[in-house]
Design a protein around this motif. Structure first.
Motif, mmCIF file in Angstrom:
data_model
loop_
_atom_site.group_PDB
_atom_site.id
_atom_site.type_symbol
_atom_site.label_atom_id
_atom_site.label_comp_id
_atom_site.label_asym_id
_atom_site.label_seq_id
_atom_site.Cartn_x
_atom_site.Cartn_y
_atom_site.Cartn_z
ATOM 1 N N VAL A 150 9.476 5.686 -8.321
ATOM 2 C CA VAL A 150 8.957 5.508 -9.688
ATOM 3 C C VAL A 150 8.242 4.168 -9.817
ATOM 4 N N LEU A 151 8.834 3.114 -9.266
ATOM 5 C CA LEU A 151 8.244 1.773 -9.377
ATOM 6 C C LEU A 151 6.937 1.667 -8.602
ATOM 7 N N PHE A 152 6.863 2.318 -7.433
ATOM 8 C CA PHE A 152 5.616 2.311 -6.676
ATOM 9 C C PHE A 152 4.514 3.058 -7.436
ATOM 10 N N ILE A 153 4.884 4.130 -8.129
ATOM 11 C CA ILE A 153 3.906 4.871 -8.933
ATOM 12 C C ILE A 153 3.386 3.990 -10.065
ATOM 13 N N VAL A 154 4.306 3.259 -10.732
ATOM 14 C CA VAL A 154 3.911 2.349 -11.812
ATOM 15 C C VAL A 154 2.965 1.268 -11.276
ATOM 16 N N ALA A 155 3.329 0.664 -10.130
ATOM 17 C CA ALA A 155 2.487 -0.375 -9.536
ATOM 18 C C ALA A 155 1.114 0.181 -9.157
ATOM 19 N N SER A 156 1.092 1.423 -8.675
ATOM 20 C CA SER A 156 -0.171 2.052 -8.289
ATOM 21 C C SER A 156 -1.043 2.310 -9.505
ATOM 22 N N GLY B 104 -2.578 -0.761 -10.520
ATOM 23 C CA GLY B 104 -3.496 -1.269 -9.512
ATOM 24 C C GLY B 104 -3.024 -2.516 -8.791
ATOM 25 N N VAL B 105 -1.785 -2.942 -9.028
ATOM 26 C CA VAL B 105 -1.310 -4.188 -8.406
ATOM 27 C C VAL B 105 -0.716 -3.953 -7.023
ATOM 28 N N ASP B 106 -0.632 -2.684 -6.585
ATOM 29 C CA ASP B 106 -0.178 -2.430 -5.215
ATOM 30 C C ASP B 106 -1.279 -2.763 -4.214
ATOM 31 N N ARG B 107 -2.518 -2.903 -4.705
ATOM 32 C CA ARG B 107 -3.643 -3.294 -3.851
ATOM 33 C C ARG B 107 -3.946 -4.766 -4.123
#
Length: 293
Positions: free
Chosen positions: A17-23, A26-29
């Motif tokens: 869930v947290l990775f989806i939120v970060a994606s 746009g902060v996962d990039r």
């Protein structure tokens, strides 16, 4: 095995869930077009994973605690013991200035109890069958006072906050270390290569272990405060007697993921003391006896 499986599945779901939120944000990039780190994006990414994971775990802590321990909440008391437990907790909650928490009993021959919940007015206090069988009512009253004090002190929220801050900086610095190793040693100039992922993983493990000493220190500190609170709510003699009873027989702590919530924690010596969730019972008794409660 069921407890471990539930713990792993819950945490995997939280991470997903947290990775989806970060994606979505746009902060996962967090690498710019030149391959340099965008520190602001990385910090936000680390915050989402670190603080978000900690507080989602807190939000579902009552549900997960019931599942992991098999705790049964007392609705309508089925016997005099359950009625007495509800009366004691209700009285202590009133004295502590909080709403009545849920009260539960969970199976297990060990003497232990725990409190958890998202906030002080929506909490759960649970005691083991073994504690009820092996302690006097005065001692059980003190244990309940200890747990109610955890709730009134807001210890669960504060511990989640400390854990979240620690997690954030561990994630942040481990990825910076991974990035530097990837660029300087593996000479990778675009994106992230295997050097980044391996180094970041190892750095996160090492930094996580070191940083966890801060969380464990706070966990130990709050036990002293909860002992004082239990002494105020039930009486110092009762609290001292309960702690002595805990130390008077071989005991077991709660599952690892809940160990910090229990009244009893496994003792340790030397460097192991840095990773203890609870101070030794002898130190707790000594500290309590010095206090003018």
């Amino acid at each position: 095995m069921k407890r471990v499986g539930l713990f792993l599945l819950t945490n995997l779901a939280i991470i997903a869930v947290l990775f989806i939120v970060a994606s979505i944000l746009g902060v996962d990039r967090y690498l710019d077009e030149h391959g340099a780190i965008n520190f602001q994006a990385l910090l936000i990414f680390s915050f989402i994973l670190g603080m978000g994971g900690s507080f989602i775990s807190l939000a579902i802590s009552k549900w997960s605690a019931k599942k992991m321990t098999g705790a049964q909440v007392i609705g309508q008391p089925r016997n005099e013991t359950e009625a007495w437990l509800l009366r004691v907790v209700e009285n202590q909650a009133r004295q502590a200035g909080i709403k009545m928490p849920e009260v539960a009993i969970y199976p297990g021959e060990e003497m232990n109890a725990f409190a958890t919940g998202m906030n002080k007015n929506n909490a759960l206090v649970a005691v083991s069958v073994g504690l009820l069988r092996n302690m006097s009512r005065d001692e059980v009253e003190a244990v309940l006072g200890h747990e109610v004090s955890h709730v009134a002190n807001g210890d669960m929220v504060t511990l989640a906050l400390v854990q979240g801050v620690v997690n954030t900086f561990v994630i942040f610095f481990s990825r910076i270390i991974g990035h530097l190793v990837d660029r300087l040693i593996f000479k990778n100039e675009s994106g992230h290569g295997i050097g980044f992922f391996v180094t970041a993983f190892i750095a996160q493990m090492v930094l996580g272990i070191l940083a966890s000493t801060i969380v464990f220190w706070f966990s130990r500190y709050r036990e002293f405060r909860a002992d004082e609170g239990g002494a105020r709510l039930a009486g110092k003699d009762k609290m001292v007697s309960a702690l002595r009873r805990l130390g008077g027989r071989r005991n077991e702590e709660l599952p690892d993921q809940m160990a910090a919530f229990g009244i009893f924690g496994r003792p340790g010596q030397g460097i192991k003391r840095l990773f203890m969730t609870h101070p030794p019972l002898e130190e707790r008794i000594e500290a309590l006896q010095r206090k003018a409660v």
